[in-house]
Structures are given as C-alpha cells and as structure tokens.
Write a protein that holds these residues in place. Structure first.
Motif, short mmCIF file in Angstrom:
data_model
loop_
_atom_site.label_atom_id
_atom_site.label_comp_id
_atom_site.label_asym_id
_atom_site.label_seq_id
_atom_site.Cartn_x
_atom_site.Cartn_y
_atom_site.Cartn_z
N TYR A 118 0.85 -1.19 0.00
CA TYR A 118 0.00 0.00 0.00
C TYR A 118 0.88 1.24 0.00
CZ TYR A 118 -3.79 3.12 1.58
OH TYR A 118 -4.73 4.12 1.68
N SER A 119 0.52 2.24 -0.80
CA SER A 119 1.28 3.49 -0.81
C SER A 119 0.43 4.60 -1.40
CB SER A 119 2.57 3.34 -1.62
OG SER A 119 3.30 4.55 -1.65
N LYS A 120 0.30 5.70 -0.69
CA LYS A 120 -0.35 6.88 -1.25
C LYS A 120 0.27 8.14 -0.62
CE LYS A 120 -4.37 7.20 1.89
NZ LYS A 120 -5.86 7.17 1.96
N GLU A 121 0.47 9.13 -1.45
CA GLU A 121 1.06 10.39 -1.02
C GLU A 121 -0.02 11.46 -1.02
OE1 GLU A 121 5.39 12.38 -1.87
OE2 GLU A 121 4.11 12.02 -3.61
N LEU A 122 0.00 12.29 -0.02
CA LEU A 122 -1.02 13.34 0.11
C LEU A 122 -0.52 14.41 1.08
CD1 LEU A 122 -3.93 12.03 2.39
CD2 LEU A 122 -1.64 11.08 2.35
N TYR A 123 -1.34 15.44 1.24
CA TYR A 123 -1.00 16.49 2.19
C TYR A 123 -1.93 16.42 3.40
CZ TYR A 123 2.01 18.80 -1.21
OH TYR A 123 3.03 19.07 -2.10
N VAL A 124 -1.34 16.60 4.57
CA VAL A 124 -2.09 16.84 5.79
C VAL A 124 -1.82 18.29 6.18
CG1 VAL A 124 -2.08 14.44 6.56
CG2 VAL A 124 -0.18 15.94 7.19
N PHE A 125 -2.58 18.80 7.13
CA PHE A 125 -2.48 20.22 7.41
C PHE A 125 -2.24 20.49 8.90
CE2 PHE A 125 -4.22 20.22 3.26
CZ PHE A 125 -3.84 21.42 2.68
N GLU A 126 -1.27 21.35 9.16
CA GLU A 126 -1.05 21.89 10.49
C GLU A 126 -1.60 23.31 10.47
OE1 GLU A 126 2.45 22.54 13.84
OE2 GLU A 126 2.94 21.64 11.90
N ASP A 163 -3.27 25.89 8.70
CA ASP A 163 -3.47 26.08 7.27
C ASP A 163 -2.24 25.73 6.45
OD1 ASP A 163 -6.10 27.01 7.54
OD2 ASP A 163 -5.42 29.05 7.96
N GLN A 164 -1.23 25.15 7.09
CA GLN A 164 0.01 24.85 6.39
C GLN A 164 0.04 23.39 5.92
OE1 GLN A 164 2.47 27.13 5.55
NE2 GLN A 164 0.83 28.48 6.25
N PRO A 165 0.20 23.15 4.61
CA PRO A 165 0.24 21.77 4.11
C PRO A 165 1.55 21.09 4.50
CG PRO A 165 0.64 23.32 2.32
CD PRO A 165 0.28 24.14 3.52
N VAL A 166 1.43 19.82 4.87
CA VAL A 166 2.57 18.99 5.22
C VAL A 166 2.47 17.71 4.40
CG1 VAL A 166 3.76 17.72 7.05
CG2 VAL A 166 2.63 19.90 7.57
N LYS A 167 3.51 17.40 3.62
CA LYS A 167 3.46 16.22 2.77
C LYS A 167 3.60 14.96 3.62
CE LYS A 167 5.15 16.38 -1.35
NZ LYS A 167 6.06 16.40 -2.54
N ALA A 170 2.90 14.58 19.30
CA ALA A 170 3.19 15.86 18.65
C ALA A 170 2.61 15.96 17.25
CB ALA A 170 4.71 16.07 18.59
N TYR A 171 2.25 14.81 16.65
CA TYR A 171 1.73 14.80 15.28
C TYR A 171 0.21 14.59 15.23
CZ TYR A 171 6.53 14.56 13.53
OH TYR A 171 7.84 14.84 13.22
N ARG A 172 -0.43 14.40 16.36
CA ARG A 172 -1.86 14.08 16.35
C ARG A 172 -2.71 15.21 15.80
NH1 ARG A 172 -2.02 11.03 22.26
NH2 ARG A 172 -0.90 9.14 21.55
N LYS A 173 -2.24 16.44 15.92
CA LYS A 173 -3.01 17.57 15.42
C LYS A 173 -3.11 17.57 13.89
CE LYS A 173 1.17 20.36 15.84
NZ LYS A 173 1.79 21.53 16.53
#
Length: 227
Positions: free
Chosen positions: A2-10, A12-16, A122-125
């Motif tokens: 399984y592999s997928k790339e996307l953005y999550v957000f902190e 309003d800042q996108p994080v790959k 620290a990454y749960r947000k």
C-alpha cells in the motif's frame, strides 16, 4: 504494498505525508511510536515487540500501515482478518488478536479487525489517526470484506466511574453529552458502536471496558450482512 502520497495540514500549512505499508526496517520507529503513544499507566508489556511486528508484515502486510513524514514513521495502524459472528460478539483483545501476534489471521475472514492504532502525540493535530482509519477502509473495499471492526478504549470513563456505569458513560458520549478521547475519535472516523465489552483489555483508564466499533463496507448489500 500500500502506498499513497497526500498532504495533511497543520492549521493552514500543508505537510506532505506518505501512507504506506510498514516493513522490518521500520520496527525501531514503530516501537518508539508505541512508547510515546501509550505511556504509563498503560501496560508497557503491550507495546509492540519485533516478533509481533514481523508477523504483521508477513502474515497480513495489507493490514500493516504507517504514516511517514519527512522520511520517518510517526503513526501506525495494524489489523488482521477474522470471521465475526455478531451473535457471539464478546471477546478480549488478547483472544481475537493472539496477544498482538496475529498468528490466528484468517486469509478467508470477512472482517478486518483493528489490532492497534497510534500516533506520536506531537503529530496528532495533523489528523493522522483519521487518515490511517480511512486508509484501512480502502483495504476493506479492495479485499471485498464486510466490515472493519475493533474495540475502542474508553479512557475518559475512569473520571466518571464513581457516578456512572460504563453503559451510561458510553451512551452519554454517543449522544454528545460527554466527549471521550477514543470513542469520540472513532465516531468522527465513521465508526458505529456495536456492543460494550467488559474485560476487553487490561486498561486502568477504561476500567477494562471497550466499545466494539464497526465500519461497514458500503459496496456490500447490507441485507446480506446477517445483522
């Protein structure tokens, strides 16, 4: 794999981010995630060990996923396949997951059972838990399974146990009168309560209770689900 790339957000800042199958090269990081995610009073003997992780990656790699950010795993989710009989819903975490070793994984099972989900605090947000759960829904659909199922801890219950039963507490959470860190999260992920189970897991915060929570495959006729 399984592999997928996307953005999550902190905010309003996108994080790959990369959601992918985890491998033996991730074991040290995965154990560290467990240690940070489940500090005492959670029993340390329930943190992953390398034998368990090796079983996850060899017996059912489709159910062994992590989120990688900046080249490092920061969250993970693990599952196995079982046959679930609604009329015999009571079980313990140890019984249904083989104490996390998943040697009882059934390749012909109709249900993807979640063994564990965790993220470094620290990454749960960034919403990684919901992202991983949604990724497992994709696995359910890809394998044409009936459902995703798992026992959700109710760690907020210990604060109310002196004045509410576990049934009253979970009802209050489902009705929106109270908020529980795990049960509310699972509801936000689209999971639905099935049954409250006593003695599910040695868990001081939940007083050993857990709520079985499911997500049904919407592409399978609900009339054929047998409940």
């Amino acid at each position: 794999m399984y592999s997928k790339e996307l953005y999550v957000f902190e905010q309003d800042q996108p994080v790959k981010a990369l959601v992918r199958s985890y491998t033996k090269y991730d074991f040290t990081d995965l154990i560290a995630i467990q240690q940070q995610s489940f500090p005492p009073p959670f029993p340390s003997e329930l943190w992953w060990n390398e034998e368990q992780l090796m079983n996850h990656t060899t017996l059912f790699p489709e159910g062994a996923l992590c989120v990688e950010i900046e080249g490092k795993p920061v969250a993970s989710i693990t599952g196995l396949l079982v046959n679930f009989e609604p009329e015999h819903a009571d079980h313990t975490w140890e019984e249904i997951t083989d104490c996390g070793y998943i040697r009882n994984h059934n390749p012909s099972g109709d249900t993807l059972y979640i063994v564990d989900i965790c993220a470094i605090p620290a990454y749960r947000k960034l919403g990684l838990g919901k992202l991983l759960m949604q990724s497992m829904y994709e696995v359910v659909i890809a394998l044409n399974l009936k459902r995703l199922l798992g026992g959700g801890r109710i760690p907020g219950y210990s604060k109310y146990a002196d004045r509410m039963t576990a049934e009253q507490y979970t009802a209050a959470v489902v009705e929106g009168r109270l908020k529980d860190p795990v049960l509310t999260f699972l509801m936000r992920c689209g999971r639905m309560p099935v049954k409250l189970v006593q003695g599910y897991l040695e868990d001081e915060e939940s007083l050993n209770y857990a709520m079985l929570m499911e997500w049904r495959n919407p592409f399978i006729d609900s009339l054929r689900m047998n409940y």
